[in-house]
Design a protein around this motif. Structure first.
Motif, PDB file in Angstrom:
ATOM      1  N   CYS A 148      57.639 -21.689  -8.462  1.00 45.87           N
ATOM      2  CA  CYS A 148      56.649 -21.367  -9.483  1.00 45.87           C
ATOM      3  C   CYS A 148      55.991 -20.026  -9.166  1.00 45.87           C
ATOM      4  O   CYS A 148      55.555 -19.787  -8.031  1.00 45.87           O
ATOM      5  CB  CYS A 148      55.604 -22.481  -9.551  1.00 45.87           C
ATOM      6  SG  CYS A 148      54.242 -22.155 -10.698  1.00 45.87           S
ATOM      7  N   GLY A 195      53.199 -19.105 -10.180  1.00 40.82           N
ATOM      8  CA  GLY A 195      51.757 -19.265 -10.053  1.00 40.82           C
ATOM      9  C   GLY A 195      51.309 -19.839  -8.727  1.00 40.82           C
ATOM     10  O   GLY A 195      50.289 -19.427  -8.178  1.00 40.82           O
ATOM     11  N   CYS A 196      52.079 -20.816  -8.180  1.00 41.44           N
ATOM     12  CA  CYS A 196      51.617 -21.501  -6.967  1.00 41.44           C
ATOM     13  C   CYS A 196      52.666 -21.630  -5.882  1.00 41.44           C
ATOM     14  O   CYS A 196      52.408 -22.239  -4.836  1.00 41.44           O
ATOM     15  CB  CYS A 196      51.086 -22.885  -7.332  1.00 41.44           C
ATOM     16  SG  CYS A 196      52.377 -24.033  -7.889  1.00 41.44           S
ATOM     17  N   ASP A 197      53.851 -21.098  -6.120  1.00 42.18           N
ATOM     18  CA  ASP A 197      54.956 -21.120  -5.148  1.00 42.18           C
ATOM     19  C   ASP A 197      55.534 -22.510  -4.902  1.00 42.18           C
ATOM     20  O   ASP A 197      56.272 -22.716  -3.927  1.00 42.18           O
ATOM     21  CB  ASP A 197      54.534 -20.504  -3.810  1.00 42.18           C
ATOM     22  CG  ASP A 197      54.397 -18.989  -3.885  1.00 42.18           C
ATOM     23  OD1 ASP A 197      55.003 -18.386  -4.792  1.00 42.18           O
ATOM     24  OD2 ASP A 197      53.689 -18.417  -3.040  1.00 42.18           O
ATOM     25  N   ALA A 198      55.247 -23.483  -5.761  1.00 40.24           N
ATOM     26  CA  ALA A 198      55.870 -24.793  -5.609  1.00 40.24           C
ATOM     27  C   ALA A 198      57.358 -24.685  -5.901  1.00 40.24           C
ATOM     28  O   ALA A 198      57.779 -23.959  -6.805  1.00 40.24           O
ATOM     29  CB  ALA A 198      55.217 -25.797  -6.555  1.00 40.24           C
ATOM     30  N   THR A 214      58.822 -30.707 -11.540  1.00 39.67           N
ATOM     31  CA  THR A 214      58.397 -30.425 -12.918  1.00 39.67           C
ATOM     32  C   THR A 214      58.042 -31.719 -13.628  1.00 39.67           C
ATOM     33  O   THR A 214      58.550 -32.794 -13.291  1.00 39.67           O
ATOM     34  CB  THR A 214      59.488 -29.695 -13.715  1.00 39.67           C
ATOM     35  OG1 THR A 214      60.665 -30.523 -13.762  1.00 39.67           O
ATOM     36  CG2 THR A 214      59.843 -28.355 -13.079  1.00 39.67           C
ATOM     37  N   CYS A 223      55.034 -26.990 -14.153  1.00 35.20           N
ATOM     38  CA  CYS A 223      54.995 -27.172 -12.709  1.00 35.20           C
ATOM     39  C   CYS A 223      54.082 -28.361 -12.393  1.00 35.20           C
ATOM     40  O   CYS A 223      52.937 -28.410 -12.845  1.00 35.20           O
ATOM     41  CB  CYS A 223      54.489 -25.901 -12.036  1.00 35.20           C
ATOM     42  SG  CYS A 223      54.138 -26.063 -10.271  1.00 35.20           S
ATOM     43  N   GLN A 232      52.635 -29.082  -9.737  1.00 36.11           N
ATOM     44  CA  GLN A 232      51.535 -28.763  -8.815  1.00 36.11           C
ATOM     45  C   GLN A 232      50.388 -28.039  -9.497  1.00 36.11           C
ATOM     46  O   GLN A 232      49.219 -28.389  -9.306  1.00 36.11           O
ATOM     47  CB  GLN A 232      52.077 -27.922  -7.653  1.00 36.11           C
ATOM     48  CG  GLN A 232      51.030 -27.553  -6.602  1.00 36.11           C
ATOM     49  CD  GLN A 232      51.649 -27.044  -5.328  1.00 36.11           C
ATOM     50  OE1 GLN A 232      52.312 -27.802  -4.627  1.00 36.11           O
ATOM     51  NE2 GLN A 232      51.445 -25.767  -5.014  1.00 36.11           N
ATOM     52  N   CYS A 233      50.698 -27.040 -10.336  1.00 39.87           N
ATOM     53  CA  CYS A 233      49.609 -26.257 -10.932  1.00 39.87           C
ATOM     54  C   CYS A 233      49.501 -26.413 -12.450  1.00 39.87           C
ATOM     55  O   CYS A 233      48.537 -25.937 -13.048  1.00 39.87           O
ATOM     56  CB  CYS A 233      49.766 -24.779 -10.591  1.00 39.87           C
ATOM     57  SG  CYS A 233      51.163 -23.955 -11.404  1.00 39.87           S
ATOM     58  N   GLY A 234      50.472 -27.057 -13.074  1.00 38.43           N
ATOM     59  CA  GLY A 234      50.402 -27.301 -14.508  1.00 38.43           C
ATOM     60  C   GLY A 234      50.857 -26.155 -15.381  1.00 38.43           C
ATOM     61  O   GLY A 234      50.809 -26.255 -16.617  1.00 38.43           O
ATOM     62  N   GLN A 235      51.342 -25.064 -14.808  1.00 37.84           N
ATOM     63  CA  GLN A 235      51.792 -23.930 -15.605  1.00 37.84           C
ATOM     64  C   GLN A 235      53.111 -24.255 -16.290  1.00 37.84           C
ATOM     65  O   GLN A 235      54.055 -24.715 -15.645  1.00 37.84           O
ATOM     66  CB  GLN A 235      51.977 -22.703 -14.715  1.00 37.84           C
ATOM     67  CG  GLN A 235      52.590 -21.502 -15.429  1.00 37.84           C
ATOM     68  CD  GLN A 235      52.767 -20.313 -14.507  1.00 37.84           C
ATOM     69  OE1 GLN A 235      51.820 -19.912 -13.827  1.00 37.84           O
ATOM     70  NE2 GLN A 235      53.963 -19.751 -14.474  1.00 37.84           N
TER      71      GLN A 235
END
Length: 349
Positions: free
Chosen positions: A6, A8-11, A95, A119, A121-124
């Motif tokens: 991701c 946004g958060c690297d997940a 996801t 994602c 983890q962060c919802g993006q």
């Protein structure tokens, strides 16, 4: 190998993947049934063209601007970001579905509501899951929503022109219908073959090439004495050099590179799996066999599959491919393009 994370958060959002060429049937729509998964497990491909909204009709785009993007005939064009990444659904990690974006035609998701995977983890929003009828099942990552992390691990794939390792595509599906993957490959090959013919009938060799292309060429080209011949060329076949030949050559399954069989003859690219089916249609034996069967033993091999209807090249793939060949600007070829676009189910489609 590559892992997508991701932005946004690297997940982590995928398993380890090896890059291959984008399948010619990646955006195909076929019939009203569930299609298989587009990508082989452990692989990904990148679509170099823009995708997704906003879309603009041909009338709002200048021909020069369209030509700069490699499009030479009327088509609705995406002005979204280029570089969408496609993977098999089973290779997605971390996801979750976005509940209010799960629209589809009838049997699943088709992406009509926009990105439908986020994602975890962060919802993006990061991708679109496709699994509706008529569409190949896939997960498409938006390029600006993910990052690629690459390592130095070998992919284990085909690096050279090792055609023996290529998997040929079966023209006929188990139920006796035409394999949609084959129809897409033939549709793309037909577009290139028409352009290479320069509007003049061509002579096809007896065998799989004639069975595949003769009906369509007879419907689209005028009746006259053939001026050129069509032949297969590629790894494992004898070299062919002639200005009066059109050569059907394979595209590398990983890089998409066209086999450079000749510097003088015109070449028509075919997906590696379809080219192998044309070049080597017989199934190779897994073990050497000598002698015959013992007395009293009957063979139980399945009968060869035969389709229950004539082959219809995929008209959507045909038009998509032809629109991206500069020769379509020639009046005779533009007439064929317009004719098929206006009557897509007329002969030979």
């Amino acid at each position: 190998m590559t892992v997508f994370v991701c932005a946004g958060c690297d997940a982590v959002l995928s398993s380890q993947l090896a890059q291959v060429a984008l399948p010619v049937h990646a955006h195909q729509k076929w019939g009203h049934r569930l299609l298989p998964v587009l990508m082989e497990p452990g692989t990904y491909a990148v679509d170099s063209e823009p995708s997704g909204p906003p879309w603009r009709p041909w009338g709002e785009i200048s021909e020069d601007d369209a030509a700069a993007r490699g499009v030479f005939a009327p088509a609705s064009l995406s002005f979204g970001p280029p570089g969408a990444i496609v993977i098999a659904p089973g290779d997605a990690r971390g996801t979750v579905l976005i509940p209010d974006r799960c629209g589809g035609y009838c049997c699943g998701l088709d992406g009509r509501d926009g990105l439908n995977l986020a994602c975890a983890q962060c919802g993006q929003p990061v991708a679109t899951r496709i699994d509706d009828c008529s569409l190949w099942q896939a997960v498409w990552f938006v390029p600006n929503a993910v990052r690629a992390l690459r390592d130095n691990q070998p992919t284990g794939g085909i690096t050279g022109w090792e055609w023996q390792k290529w998997q040929a595509v079966s023209p006929v599906a188990p139920d006796g219908s035409w394999n949609p993957q084959w129809a897409a490959a033939v549709g793309a090959g037909l577009a290139h073959l028409l352009a290479a013919s320069e509007g003049i009938p061509v002579a096809l060799p007896n065998g799989p090439i004639t069975d595949t292309f003769d009906h369509a060429l007879n419907a689209l080209l005028p009746t006259a004495a053939p001026a050129k011949t069509v032949a297969l060329a590629g790894p494992g076949l004898p070299a062919r050099e002639s200005t009066r030949r059109i050569l059907l050559v394979p595209q590398h399954p990983q890089t998409g590179e066209r086999w450079l069989a000749s510097t003088t003859a015109k070449t028509v690219p075919m997906p590696a799996a379809a080219w192998k089916q044309l070049a080597f249609p017989g199934e190779a034996l897994l073990l050497p066999v000598t002698g015959g069967l013992p007395d009293g033993v009957q063979r139980d091999d399945p009968l060869p599959q035969h389709p229950w209807e004539p082959l219809r090249p995929d008209w959507g793939v045909f038009l998509h491919t032809l629109a991206r060949i500069p020769a379509v600007r020639e009046p005779w070829l533009r007439r064929i393009y317009d004719q098929v676009k206006e009557h897509p189910y007329a002969r030979p489609f």
